[in-house]
Design an enzyme around this catalytic site. Sequence first.
Site, PDB file in Angstrom:
ATOM      1  N   ARG A  80     -14.098  10.811   4.029  1.00 39.18           N
ATOM      2  CA  ARG A  80     -13.327   9.715   3.607  1.00 39.18           C
ATOM      3  C   ARG A  80     -12.833   9.756   2.209  1.00 39.18           C
ATOM      4  O   ARG A  80     -11.837   9.118   1.790  1.00 39.18           O
ATOM      5  CB  ARG A  80     -14.390   8.519   3.815  1.00 39.18           C
ATOM      6  CG  ARG A  80     -13.641   7.406   3.317  1.00 39.18           C
ATOM      7  CD  ARG A  80     -14.422   6.073   3.493  1.00 39.18           C
ATOM      8  NE  ARG A  80     -15.743   6.104   3.613  1.00 39.18           N
ATOM      9  CZ  ARG A  80     -16.936   5.978   2.846  1.00 39.18           C
ATOM     10  NH1 ARG A  80     -16.327   6.078   1.306  1.00 39.18           N
ATOM     11  NH2 ARG A  80     -18.162   6.024   2.994  1.00 39.18           N
ATOM     12  N   ASP A  96       7.272  -4.494   0.235  1.00 42.69           N
ATOM     13  CA  ASP A  96       7.319  -3.816   1.205  1.00 42.69           C
ATOM     14  C   ASP A  96       8.748  -3.139   1.492  1.00 42.69           C
ATOM     15  O   ASP A  96       9.718  -3.688   1.475  1.00 42.69           O
ATOM     16  CB  ASP A  96       7.095  -4.698   2.349  1.00 42.69           C
ATOM     17  CG  ASP A  96       6.919  -4.152   3.876  1.00 42.69           C
ATOM     18  OD1 ASP A  96       7.611  -3.160   3.751  1.00 42.69           O
ATOM     19  OD2 ASP A  96       6.189  -4.783   4.674  1.00 42.69           O
ATOM     20  N   LYS A 110       7.189   3.326  11.108  1.00 43.33           N
ATOM     21  CA  LYS A 110       8.363   3.135  11.544  1.00 43.33           C
ATOM     22  C   LYS A 110       8.990   4.497  11.084  1.00 43.33           C
ATOM     23  O   LYS A 110       8.902   5.479  11.802  1.00 43.33           O
ATOM     24  CB  LYS A 110       8.867   2.087  10.487  1.00 43.33           C
ATOM     25  CG  LYS A 110       8.105   0.570  10.557  1.00 43.33           C
ATOM     26  CD  LYS A 110       8.251  -0.062  11.990  1.00 43.33           C
ATOM     27  CE  LYS A 110       7.226  -0.964  12.205  1.00 43.33           C
ATOM     28  NZ  LYS A 110       6.797  -2.160  11.186  1.00 43.33           N
TER      29      LYS A 110
HETATM   30  C1  LIG Z   1       5.835  -3.115  11.139  1.00 38.29           C
HETATM   31  C2  LIG Z   1       5.845  -3.490   9.826  1.00 38.29           C
HETATM   32  C3  LIG Z   1       4.760  -3.680   8.973  1.00 38.29           C
HETATM   33  C4  LIG Z   1       3.195  -3.551   9.499  1.00 38.29           C
HETATM   34  O1  LIG Z   1       3.033  -2.158   9.980  1.00 38.29           O
HETATM   35  P1  LIG Z   1       2.179  -1.676  11.133  1.00 38.29           P
HETATM   36  O2  LIG Z   1       2.001  -0.121  11.127  1.00 38.29           O
HETATM   37  O3  LIG Z   1       2.608  -2.216  12.372  1.00 38.29           O
HETATM   38  O4  LIG Z   1       0.544  -2.500  10.908  1.00 38.29           O
HETATM   39  C5  LIG Z   1       4.582  -4.100   7.799  1.00 38.29           C
HETATM   40  N1  LIG Z   1       5.998  -4.681   7.198  1.00 38.29           N
HETATM   41  C6  LIG Z   1       7.019  -4.443   7.853  1.00 38.29           C
HETATM   42  C7  LIG Z   1       8.306  -4.688   7.136  1.00 38.29           C
HETATM   43  C8  LIG Z   1       7.100  -3.803   9.014  1.00 38.29           C
HETATM   44  O5  LIG Z   1       8.060  -3.961   9.740  1.00 38.29           O
END
Ligand SMILES: *Cc1c(COP(=O)(O)O)cnc(C)c1O
Length: 392
Positions: free
Chosen positions: A60, A185, A210
Site C-alpha cells: 500500500r 477537477d 476517462k
Molecule cells: C466521471 C467523473 C468523475 C468520477 O470518476 P469515476 O472514476 O467515475 O469515479 C469525476 N469528475 C468528473 C468530471 C467525471 O466526469
Amino acid sequence: MSRNDNAHAGEKPLTRLVRSGRDHAITGPFVNPPVVHASTVLFETSDDLLSGQQRYTYGRRGTPTIEALEATMSEMEGAEGSVLCPSGLSAVSTALLSVLRSGDHLLMADNVYDPARQVANTVLKRMGIETTFFAPDIGADIAKLFQPNTRAVYLESPGSLTFEVSDIPAIAKVAHARDALVLADNTWATPYFFKPLEHGVDLAIIAGTKYLCGHSDVMIGTIAANARAWPMLIETHGTLGICVGPDDIYLTLRGIRTMGVRLDKQMQSGLEIASWLEARAEVKRVMHPGLASDPSHAIWKRDMTGSSGLFGVIPDGWSLDKVKAFLDGLRLFGLGYSWGGFESLAIIGRPRRTAAPWPAEDHIIRLQIGLEDSADLIADLEASFARVSNLS
Ligand SMILES: *Cc1c(COP(=O)(O)O)cnc(C)c1O
C-alpha cells in the site's frame, strides 16, 4: 546527457506524454514499468525492518508500478507530488478531506459533477462543513461569498454536463488573498490541454477513468498537489489507506502514452460534429467552449490549448420523449455513463443546481465523441434527426 535522461526543456506536450515518468532506475531496459503485485515486502535483516530506510516497505505504501504513474502525473501536472485513488470520485473526496476541517466553509461551483456535490451535501455536511454553491461564471465576484472560515474553493472547468469554463486565475487570486485553497477537477481538459497548477490551482483532480485510461476498462483517479497542498494530501491519502491495484495503474500508464493522439483526434471530430449540430434547425444551443459562439469561448481560448470530445446539445423545444426517441435511434453512439474512451456515447444530462436553477425545458443531450470516422457519426446523428422529425 544520455538518450535516457528525462531532460525536457522546451519539449512539446506530445513528447512529454511519451517521456514523462519513465525512470530507468525502475524499468531497466524495458519501455514499460513492471506490474508489481505486492502486499508483503521482505527485509534482509531485522535492523532493516526497524530502520524505515528501505525504499519499499509494504504494498500500500508504494511499488515501482505506483511510483511510475505518480511520477508521470507529477511531471505532466508540474506538481510537487501526486497520489492515485481507486476512482475519480474517490480522488474528489480525498482531495476535499485533505484540506477541510470541521467548522470550515467550502465554496463549490454549481456545475460540478453531481456526485462531487453529493460529497459536500452528505459526508462534509456531517463533519460540520458548510457548502455554498456559486455560478461557474462568477470570476472575481466570488470575493462576495467568502466567509471568515472559508477554507477552500472547489470547481470543475468546464463542467462536464454544461461546459462552462471558469476564470480560474481570477478565482484563485481571490482565494489565495484569503488564504483559502483551490481544488479543480480537470478531467475534461487533462494536463494535455490545461495545467491547473500553473493557473493558481493547489490540488488538481482527474478521473483517470476517462481520457487517461481511454479504453473504458479502468476506474482510477489522480490528485496532483503544489508545494503548499502536498503535505496535507500525502498525509490524508496515506492515513485513509487509499491505494490502487497494479493492473489498473499499468493500463492507465499505457493509455497516457497515446492520450495526445487520441485527444487531438477527438478534439477535431468533436469540433466538426459540434459545428454541424449548431447549424441544425432542431438545435437550440451547443455547449462546447471550443465554438466561437460559446459564452466560455474567450476564457477557454485564453487558458486552454485544446478541447476534448465531450460536449452538450440542447434541442429546440423537444419533449423528453422526443429526446429519448432520438437517443434510442442512434446506432454508433452507445447509451452509457462515463466518457473518454475510444467509442462514442450519449446520455441525457440532468443538472441539479441551486445557485442558478437549470431551465426544466432545456433537455441536454451529452455526446462523447470517440475515435470512429466523424462522417459516420454525423450520418448516424442525421438519420436519428430524420427518424424523430415527425414527433413533438
Ligand atoms: C466521471 C467523473 C468523475 C468520477 O470518476 P469515476 O472514476 O467515475 O469515479 C469525476 N469528475 C468528473 C468530471 C467525471 O466526469
